[in-house]
Design a protein around this motif. Structure first.
Motif, PDB file in Angstrom:
ATOM      1  N   TYR A  33       0.847  -1.200   0.000  1.00 44.02           N
ATOM      2  CA  TYR A  33       0.000   0.000   0.000  1.00 44.02           C
ATOM      3  C   TYR A  33       0.879   1.245   0.000  1.00 44.02           C
ATOM      4  CZ  TYR A  33      -4.948  -1.112   0.771  1.00 44.02           C
ATOM      5  OH  TYR A  33      -6.251  -1.483   0.606  1.00 44.02           O
ATOM      6  N   GLU A  34       0.287   2.353  -0.447  1.00 39.95           N
ATOM      7  CA  GLU A  34       0.842   3.678  -0.193  1.00 39.95           C
ATOM      8  C   GLU A  34      -0.021   4.276   0.915  1.00 39.95           C
ATOM      9  OE1 GLU A  34       1.875   7.866  -2.547  1.00 39.95           O
ATOM     10  OE2 GLU A  34       1.422   6.027  -3.651  1.00 39.95           O
ATOM     11  N   TYR A  35       0.454   4.185   2.149  1.00 40.36           N
ATOM     12  CA  TYR A  35      -0.343   4.545   3.319  1.00 40.36           C
ATOM     13  C   TYR A  35      -0.278   6.058   3.562  1.00 40.36           C
ATOM     14  CZ  TYR A  35      -0.480  -0.462   4.373  1.00 40.36           C
ATOM     15  OH  TYR A  35      -0.692  -1.817   4.311  1.00 40.36           O
ATOM     16  N   TYR A  36      -1.455   6.627   3.919  1.00 37.70           N
ATOM     17  CA  TYR A  36      -1.564   8.054   4.209  1.00 37.70           C
ATOM     18  C   TYR A  36      -1.993   8.254   5.659  1.00 37.70           C
ATOM     19  CZ  TYR A  36      -1.773   8.236  -0.898  1.00 37.70           C
ATOM     20  OH  TYR A  36      -1.518   8.083  -2.228  1.00 37.70           O
ATOM     21  N   ALA A  37      -1.830   9.483   6.158  1.00 35.11           N
ATOM     22  CA  ALA A  37      -2.228   9.798   7.527  1.00 35.11           C
ATOM     23  C   ALA A  37      -3.742   9.745   7.667  1.00 35.11           C
ATOM     24  CB  ALA A  37      -1.716  11.180   7.922  1.00 35.11           C
ATOM     25  N   THR A  38      -4.222   9.106   8.724  1.00 32.36           N
ATOM     26  CA  THR A  38      -5.662   9.050   8.979  1.00 32.36           C
ATOM     27  C   THR A  38      -6.147  10.375   9.543  1.00 32.36           C
ATOM     28  OG1 THR A  38      -7.415   7.827  10.106  1.00 32.36           O
ATOM     29  CG2 THR A  38      -5.373   8.156  11.326  1.00 32.36           C
ATOM     30  N   VAL A  39      -7.435  10.612   9.395  1.00 33.25           N
ATOM     31  CA  VAL A  39      -8.039  11.796  10.010  1.00 33.25           C
ATOM     32  C   VAL A  39      -8.686  11.450  11.338  1.00 33.25           C
ATOM     33  CG1 VAL A  39      -8.411  12.953   7.813  1.00 33.25           C
ATOM     34  CG2 VAL A  39     -10.191  11.448   8.719  1.00 33.25           C
ATOM     35  N   ASP A  40      -8.717  10.159  11.678  1.00 30.26           N
ATOM     36  CA  ASP A  40      -9.322   9.707  12.927  1.00 30.26           C
ATOM     37  C   ASP A  40      -8.485   8.554  13.482  1.00 30.26           C
ATOM     38  OD1 ASP A  40     -10.839   8.889  15.048  1.00 30.26           O
ATOM     39  OD2 ASP A  40     -12.708   8.628  13.919  1.00 30.26           O
ATOM     40  N   ASN A  41      -7.651   8.854  14.484  1.00 26.60           N
ATOM     41  CA  ASN A  41      -6.783   7.821  15.050  1.00 26.60           C
ATOM     42  C   ASN A  41      -7.560   6.676  15.684  1.00 26.60           C
ATOM     43  OD1 ASN A  41      -4.369   8.902  14.260  1.00 26.60           O
ATOM     44  ND2 ASN A  41      -3.830   9.768  16.242  1.00 26.60           N
ATOM     45  N   ASP A  42      -8.804   6.948  16.116  1.00 27.05           N
ATOM     46  CA  ASP A  42      -9.613   5.907  16.748  1.00 27.05           C
ATOM     47  C   ASP A  42     -10.286   4.993  15.732  1.00 27.05           C
ATOM     48  OD1 ASP A  42      -9.030   6.839  19.321  1.00 27.05           O
ATOM     49  OD2 ASP A  42     -10.637   8.324  19.225  1.00 27.05           O
ATOM     50  N   ASP A  43     -10.316   5.404  14.482  1.00 28.83           N
ATOM     51  CA  ASP A  43     -11.004   4.602  13.468  1.00 28.83           C
ATOM     52  C   ASP A  43     -10.319   4.765  12.115  1.00 28.83           C
ATOM     53  OD1 ASP A  43     -12.854   2.988  12.200  1.00 28.83           O
ATOM     54  OD2 ASP A  43     -14.333   4.589  11.946  1.00 28.83           O
ATOM     55  N   PRO A  44      -9.072   4.297  11.995  1.00 30.03           N
ATOM     56  CA  PRO A  44      -8.377   4.444  10.702  1.00 30.03           C
ATOM     57  C   PRO A  44      -8.987   3.537   9.647  1.00 30.03           C
ATOM     58  CG  PRO A  44      -7.109   3.053  12.183  1.00 30.03           C
ATOM     59  CD  PRO A  44      -8.266   3.577  12.993  1.00 30.03           C
ATOM     60  N   TRP A  45      -8.963   4.014   8.404  1.00 30.38           N
ATOM     61  CA  TRP A  45      -9.474   3.239   7.282  1.00 30.38           C
ATOM     62  C   TRP A  45      -8.329   2.477   6.618  1.00 30.38           C
ATOM     63  CZ3 TRP A  45     -13.835   5.860   3.987  1.00 30.38           C
ATOM     64  CH2 TRP A  45     -14.871   6.237   4.854  1.00 30.38           C
ATOM     65  N   GLU A  46      -8.732   1.508   5.821  1.00 31.41           N
ATOM     66  CA  GLU A  46      -7.758   0.742   5.045  1.00 31.41           C
ATOM     67  C   GLU A  46      -6.888   1.690   4.224  1.00 31.41           C
ATOM     68  OE1 GLU A  46      -7.954  -2.066   1.094  1.00 31.41           O
ATOM     69  OE2 GLU A  46      -9.515  -2.330   2.629  1.00 31.41           O
ATOM     70  N   GLY A  47      -5.545   1.495   4.302  1.00 33.59           N
ATOM     71  CA  GLY A  47      -4.629   2.340   3.547  1.00 33.59           C
ATOM     72  C   GLY A  47      -4.198   3.578   4.309  1.00 33.59           C
ATOM     73  N   GLU A  48      -4.465   3.646   5.622  1.00 32.05           N
ATOM     74  CA  GLU A  48      -4.072   4.807   6.431  1.00 32.05           C
ATOM     75  C   GLU A  48      -3.157   4.362   7.577  1.00 32.05           C
ATOM     76  OE1 GLU A  48      -7.974   7.707   5.940  1.00 32.05           O
ATOM     77  OE2 GLU A  48      -7.788   6.457   7.750  1.00 32.05           O
ATOM     78  N   TYR A  49      -2.343   5.335   8.078  1.00 29.52           N
ATOM     79  CA  TYR A  49      -1.567   5.071   9.280  1.00 29.52           C
ATOM     80  C   TYR A  49      -2.028   6.009  10.393  1.00 29.52           C
ATOM     81  CZ  TYR A  49       1.383   9.071   7.800  1.00 29.52           C
ATOM     82  OH  TYR A  49       1.834  10.303   7.407  1.00 29.52           O
ATOM     83  N   ILE A  50      -1.866   5.539  11.628  1.00 34.45           N
ATOM     84  CA  ILE A  50      -2.245   6.334  12.802  1.00 34.45           C
ATOM     85  C   ILE A  50      -1.143   7.362  13.058  1.00 34.45           C
ATOM     86  CG2 ILE A  50      -2.674   6.238  15.289  1.00 34.45           C
ATOM     87  CD1 ILE A  50      -3.759   3.406  14.868  1.00 34.45           C
ATOM     88  N   THR A  51      -1.525   8.641  13.163  1.00 29.75           N
ATOM     89  CA  THR A  51      -0.534   9.697  13.366  1.00 29.75           C
ATOM     90  C   THR A  51       0.017   9.636  14.788  1.00 29.75           C
ATOM     91  OG1 THR A  51      -2.284  11.264  13.981  1.00 29.75           O
ATOM     92  CG2 THR A  51      -1.624  11.183  11.654  1.00 29.75           C
ATOM     93  N   GLY A  52       1.203  10.248  14.974  1.00 29.19           N
ATOM     94  CA  GLY A  52       1.854  10.224  16.269  1.00 29.19           C
ATOM     95  C   GLY A  52       1.220  11.186  17.268  1.00 29.19           C
ATOM     96  N   TYR A  53       1.175  10.795  18.536  1.00 32.48           N
ATOM     97  CA  TYR A  53       0.590  11.627  19.592  1.00 32.48           C
ATOM     98  C   TYR A  53       1.106  11.148  20.945  1.00 32.48           C
ATOM     99  CZ  TYR A  53      -2.537   7.647  20.428  1.00 32.48           C
ATOM    100  OH  TYR A  53      -3.043   6.402  20.720  1.00 32.48           O
ATOM    101  N   ARG A  54       0.881  11.953  21.977  1.00 30.80           N
ATOM    102  CA  ARG A  54       1.220  11.556  23.339  1.00 30.80           C
ATOM    103  C   ARG A  54      -0.060  11.138  24.042  1.00 30.80           C
ATOM    104  NH1 ARG A  54       5.764  12.578  26.234  1.00 30.80           N
ATOM    105  NH2 ARG A  54       6.413  14.291  24.860  1.00 30.80           N
ATOM    106  N   ASN A  55      -0.112   9.920  24.547  1.00 31.44           N
ATOM    107  CA  ASN A  55      -1.343   9.420  25.155  1.00 31.44           C
ATOM    108  C   ASN A  55      -1.519   9.954  26.571  1.00 31.44           C
ATOM    109  OD1 ASN A  55       0.193   7.804  26.893  1.00 31.44           O
ATOM    110  ND2 ASN A  55       0.009   5.990  25.596  1.00 31.44           N
ATOM    111  N   GLU A  56      -2.606   9.537  27.210  1.00 34.86           N
ATOM    112  CA  GLU A  56      -2.949  10.072  28.522  1.00 34.86           C
ATOM    113  C   GLU A  56      -1.936   9.693  29.589  1.00 34.86           C
ATOM    114  OE1 GLU A  56      -6.085   6.405  29.476  1.00 34.86           O
ATOM    115  OE2 GLU A  56      -6.813   8.458  29.175  1.00 34.86           O
ATOM    116  N   ASN A  57      -1.110   8.682  29.335  1.00 42.29           N
ATOM    117  CA  ASN A  57      -0.060   8.286  30.276  1.00 42.29           C
ATOM    118  C   ASN A  57       1.268   8.966  29.969  1.00 42.29           C
ATOM    119  OD1 ASN A  57      -1.810   6.463  31.615  1.00 42.29           O
ATOM    120  ND2 ASN A  57      -1.421   4.916  30.019  1.00 42.29           N
ATOM    121  N   GLY A  58       1.263   9.872  28.998  1.00 44.74           N
ATOM    122  CA  GLY A  58       2.475  10.580  28.625  1.00 44.74           C
ATOM    123  C   GLY A  58       3.377   9.823  27.693  1.00 44.74           C
TER     124      GLY A  58
END
Length: 746
Positions: A655-680
């Motif tokens: 695939y050529e994977y792209y950034a998702t617009v929803d980290n909680d519900d990524p679609w096929e062909g997307e990657y989850i963008t980077g973030y700091r979670n609630e535990n740091g």
């Protein structure tokens, strides 16, 4: 030499063509053909007279002779004239005194040379009727209990007639065993009430849809007890009456099918009938129907004043009271008045922005997408033909008027009569109050020069998106003096580089500004100042006593690339006052990103190992975590991707994977963008490097945007490349080739 060769070749070709032209093939011998052209049997009344048999001869012979005669002896035919009129045989028939009809076959003969060809037709004479016959009893009598109807507007018509499809049936499911149904389509003029379209009352005759009050595409269907279609016949003739009795509607139809059987069908509703709405073409965002609406509310927003004319946006909404929601966007230009009232009068469509005018609407194509501007209807409907979802169509207004009456006691009576660019009628009404929001909150009473000597500037990126970043620029004088604040939409880039140079203009949509625009000043719902504005004379609590919004004008930024800027501006507030000024100096850029990068980074893998762990599921697919790590704490990347389903042993799909617009519900062909979670912890897709003894990276950057390209070679090895932008606008990129260790955690 070359020219000589070409000339010689042309001469040879011409000679060949002339020799072929001299060979004339033998002409084919044409054989005579005889055809009787009457449509069906020849009919004649019981009173007798002359019956006509018509025919034609194709390829007639020079010596051909036509004759005719009954097939058997017939004493009620006195003569046949087949010589006086070519193509016609005149048959003299005696009166029939019997009640029963009688018939005889007529043989038409064409003789030429020594050959003969024939054709035949039946002559039928009606029987005598001594008494007036009573009404013909139908072959089928049917009372329908179910009505199903759909309204298509003019979509199915070539002559602007409106069409309604109808089913009268014994069951909701017309394919159920034992079901009887009749289907037909009515053609008529526009409905009297567009909010509840119904066919014109009256009698419809069988036709082809070219005239009003006709029906087409009629058929009769019967499903037997085994669920098979036993009868499926077209309707060739008849009448359909659509009538009304109080609140009830009824159909009374007498129809003749293709086998000559007569059907009498009746249906009566217990309440008013409703047709499904299909008049809007679901494949078009352009309105394809007339609309009549009754607005239940209106939002009025003040947009500014120029040349003593107020610009007010009116948003009329019927809240789906007509089964389909209509939102009428009207850009009105009203004589200025200190009360901020919508003045009575007739407002006409125009583009000169003078008083008592309404801005012309248009559907423009922006970046390949059709978008409405100016005055237009937003028609929201349920797509019953395709997606089963709500859809939107727009009708840009190019003609018409809006009449405003009342207003003295706060209540208005508004009537709209518009026409779209495609010629569809848009009519609507509103009765009620109108409160103008955001009306002229400036405190200025004239033009104002903004003095920013000694002012300090600070810039902070408030929002970074895929297409533009939103910056807040604050330039404040000390001791509560003159200040300006601008909210600017810029191109995405490295945040430490600051605000890009350029001339920024007022945004037309404060909720969705485009690159190169500033958000105009406004009052929030709780009365606070928002957007771009000038303010001064701050009290002890920091509240300004003097302020003015930026409604229009140019804001010019020159970024020298060394942290210093030249800024100038000339703004118009919501009363037409001009506030202007300039400033030069250093702007402090406030950064609040996860990334530790200070420039673009080339990711280099040193003897790296890679794993691909399947750890979750998405719609029809899987979530994979891909990690590529260099030895000795060197460069590493992690990507969390959503892929299609498949056999685990085959690995991660290409695939050529792209950034998702929803980290909680990524679609096929997307990657989850980077973030700091609630535990740091750093979660999602990241670049890491320089790991300490505890395994914590000292250098890292999230994946916010860009392409992650993965090629599965099918032999357990992969080819990977990426160019990713972090949350400061820096790009980290690299490539890797090798095998994955596959781990399944599902």
């Amino acid at each position: 030499m070359k020219n000589y060769f070409i000339f010689h070749l042309l001469l040879c070709t011409a000679a060949a063509i002339l020799s072929l032209a001299g060979c004339k093939p033998d002409e084919p011998v044409l054989v005579p053909e005889l055809e009787i052209t009457n449509d069906g049997d020849i009919g004649i009344a019981a009173e007798g007279g002359t019956a006509l048999l018509t025919y034609k001869i194709t390829n007639p012979a020079e010596n051909g002779i036509i004759t005719s005669a009954p097939e058997e002896e017939c004493d009620w035919i006195s003569s046949m004239d087949y010589e006086s009129t070519p193509g016609v045989v005149k048959i003299e028939v005696a009166p029939n005194t019997d009640n029963e009809p009688r018939s005889v076959k007529i043989i038409l003969t064409y003789t030429y040379t020594d050959k003969t060809i024939e054709d035949a037709i039946t002559l039928v004479q009606k029987g005598a009727e001594k008494d007036e016959p009573g009404p013909e009893e139908p072959d089928y009598e049917f009372e329908a209990f179910v009505f199903i109807g759909d309204y298509y507007g003019t979509r199915r018509s070539n002559n602007e007639l409106h069409t309604y499809t109808n089913i009268l049936s014994s069951a909701e499911d017309i394919t159920a065993p034992g079901a009887t149904s009749y289907q037909f389509e009515l053609y008529c003029e526009a409905p009297a009430d567009g909010r509840n379209p119904l066919p014109d009352l009256g009698t419809y005759t069988c036709g082809n849809g070219s005239e009003a009050m006709t029906f087409v595409s009629a058929k009769y269907t019967y499903i037997n007890g085994n669920g098979a279609v036993e009868r499926d016949l077209t309707i060739n003739d008849g009448t359909i009456e659509f009538g009304q009795d109080g609140k009830e509607y009824f159909f009374d139809a007498t129809l003749t099918d293709s086998e000559g059987k007569v059907h009498h069908i009746t249906y009566s509703s217990s309440v008013s009938i409703i047709y499904g709405e299909y008049s809007q073409d679901p494949h078009s965002v352009i309105l394809t129907k007339d609309v009549d609406f009754m607005a239940k509310s209106v939002e009025a927003t003040y947009k500014g004043t120029e040349n003593n004319v107020m610009h007010v946006s009116l948003l009329f909404d019927d809240h789906g009271e007509t089964r389909y929601q209509n939102i009428m966007h009207v850009e009105a230009y009203i004589p200025y008045n200190e009360e901020g009232k919508i003045l009575p009068g007739t407002y006409n469509i125009s583009s000169d922005h003078s008083e008592y005018t309404i801005e012309t609407g248009e559907i423009a194509i922006v970046y390949g997408i059709e978008m409405p501007y100016g005055t237009y209807l937003e028609y929201i409907y349920y797509d019953m033909e395709g997606s089963g979802l709500n859809r939107i169509a727009w009708g840009a207004i190019t003609k018409g008027t809006m009449n405003v009456a009342g207003g003295d006691n706060g209540t208005y009576d508004i009537t709209m009569d518009f026409t779209t660019a495609e010629g569809h009628s848009i009519t609507g009404t509103y009765e009620g109050e109108i409160n103008l929001e955001g009306f002229a909150f400036t405190t200025l009473t004239g033009d104002r020069e903004v003095i920013l000597d000694g002012a300090i500037a600070k810039a902070e990126c408030m929002k970074e998106g895929n297409y533009e970043s939103i910056w807040e620029l604050l330039i404040a004088s000390p001791d509560g003096g003159d200040c300006i604040r601008f909210e600017l939409a810029t191109a995405t880039g490295a945040l430490p580089d600051g605000i890009p140079s350029g001339t920024y203009y007022a945004a037309t949509d404060i909720d969705d500004p485009w690159e190169g625009e500033y958000i105009p000043g406004y009052l929030t719902e709780d009365g606070k100042l928002g957007g771009s504005l000038f303010y001064s004379d701050l009290d002890a609590d920091g509240r300004p006593r003097e302020y003015a919004p930026a409604i229009d004008g140019d804001f010019i930024v020159e970024n020298h690339g060394d942290g210093t800027y030249d800024i100038s501006f000339e703004m118009e507030d919501d009363m037409g006052n001009i506030w202007s000024g300039q400033w030069s100096g250093e702007v402090e850029v406030v950064l609040d990103g996860l990334s530790t990068l200070t420039e673009d980074r080339n990711v280099v893998f040193d003897n790296a190992t890679a794993t691909a762990t399947r750890y979750g599921e998405t719609w029809g697919g899987y979530l994979w975590e891909i990690e590529i790590k260099s030895q000795n704490g060197g460069d590493a990347v992690r990507f969390n991707v959503a892929s299609a389903g498949g056999d685990f042993s085959e690995g991660v799909p290409t695939y050529e994977y792209y950034a998702t617009v929803d980290n909680d519900d990524p679609w096929e062909g997307e990657y989850i963008t980077g973030y700091r979670n609630e535990n740091g912890e750093l979660s999602g897709s990241f670049f890491f490097s320089d790991f300490d003894s505890d395994g914590n990276p000292q250098e890292y950057a999230p994946a916010i945007e860009g392409d992650f390209i993965l090629d599965n070679n099918g032999d357990g090895t992969y080819s990977i490349s990426f160019a990713i932008e972090d949350d400061l606008g820096y790009v980290w990129s690299g490539q890797w080739n090798g095998a994955f260790e596959l781990i399944d955690n599902l």
